[in-house]
Motif scaffolding. Structure first.
Motif, mmCIF file in Angstrom:
data_model
loop_
_atom_site.group_PDB
_atom_site.id
_atom_site.type_symbol
_atom_site.label_atom_id
_atom_site.label_comp_id
_atom_site.label_asym_id
_atom_site.label_seq_id
_atom_site.Cartn_x
_atom_site.Cartn_y
_atom_site.Cartn_z
ATOM 1 N N ILE A 41 76.537 43.978 74.631
ATOM 2 C CA ILE A 41 75.320 44.362 74.667
ATOM 3 C C ILE A 41 75.403 44.973 73.233
ATOM 4 N N CYS A 42 74.799 45.429 72.578
ATOM 5 C CA CYS A 42 74.480 45.949 71.614
ATOM 6 C C CYS A 42 73.737 47.365 71.698
ATOM 7 N N ILE A 43 74.039 48.365 70.433
ATOM 8 C CA ILE A 43 73.658 49.254 70.859
ATOM 9 C C ILE A 43 72.768 50.163 69.080
ATOM 10 N N ASN A 71 62.537 53.875 67.771
ATOM 11 C CA ASN A 71 61.419 54.921 67.542
ATOM 12 C C ASN A 71 62.313 55.818 68.382
ATOM 13 N N ASP A 72 63.629 56.651 67.313
ATOM 14 C CA ASP A 72 64.257 57.711 68.054
ATOM 15 C C ASP A 72 64.644 57.639 69.658
ATOM 16 N N LYS A 73 64.917 56.616 70.337
ATOM 17 C CA LYS A 73 65.533 56.097 71.215
ATOM 18 C C LYS A 73 66.761 55.563 71.445
ATOM 19 N N LEU A 74 67.784 55.764 71.941
ATOM 20 C CA LEU A 74 68.688 54.184 71.478
ATOM 21 C C LEU A 74 68.423 53.423 73.383
ATOM 22 N N ILE A 75 68.743 52.337 72.224
ATOM 23 C CA ILE A 75 68.637 51.472 73.945
ATOM 24 C C ILE A 75 69.148 50.164 72.904
ATOM 25 N N LYS A 76 69.156 48.952 74.611
ATOM 26 C CA LYS A 76 70.611 47.843 74.542
ATOM 27 C C LYS A 76 70.080 47.314 74.798
ATOM 28 N N ILE A 77 70.436 46.233 73.605
ATOM 29 C CA ILE A 77 70.269 44.955 73.394
ATOM 30 C C ILE A 77 70.782 43.641 73.530
ATOM 31 N N PRO A 78 71.082 43.066 74.061
ATOM 32 C CA PRO A 78 71.816 41.310 74.607
ATOM 33 C C PRO A 78 72.199 41.277 73.426
ATOM 34 N N LEU A 79 73.905 41.178 73.694
ATOM 35 C CA LEU A 79 74.854 40.564 72.069
ATOM 36 C C LEU A 79 74.030 39.042 71.521
ATOM 37 N N SER A 80 73.753 38.364 72.553
ATOM 38 C CA SER A 80 73.080 37.549 71.724
ATOM 39 C C SER A 80 71.757 37.161 71.521
ATOM 40 N N VAL A 81 71.114 38.137 71.972
ATOM 41 C CA VAL A 81 70.139 38.292 70.871
ATOM 42 C C VAL A 81 70.324 39.488 69.653
ATOM 43 N N ALA A 82 71.898 39.885 69.756
ATOM 44 C CA ALA A 82 71.892 40.904 68.177
ATOM 45 C C ALA A 82 72.714 39.757 67.120
ATOM 46 N N ILE A 83 73.448 38.429 67.435
ATOM 47 C CA ILE A 83 73.782 38.321 66.965
ATOM 48 C C ILE A 83 73.326 37.039 66.061
#
Length: 75
Positions: free
Chosen positions: A39-41, A45-57
């Protein structure tokens, strides 16, 4: 202090980067302790969220005209 510290000194911007880095790092460790991986952090909107690494890259289409003024300021 590292390179960023040398460039920005003790400016407000440097302190902001430190704060963002601390928040992201803390959340990343919490996620790892909960066995989250690949995951990527990020902040949205002022909140910390997780994004799948495949989406982030994944390659993103950026509206260059929209961000051009900011690109000129930062370079």
């Amino acid at each position: 202090r590292g390179f960023l510290g040398l460039v920005l000194g003790d400016s407000f911007l440097f302190k902001s980067f430190q704060l963002i880095g601390a928040r992201l790092g803390n959340y990343a460790v919490e996620c790892l302790l909960k066995n989250n991986s690949d995951i990527c952090i990020t902040e949205k909107n002022d909140k910390l969220i997780k994004i799948p690494l495949s989406v982030a890259i994944k390659k993103k289409d950026i509206a260059v005209n929209r961000y051009y003024p900011l690109i000129k300021i930062l370079t």
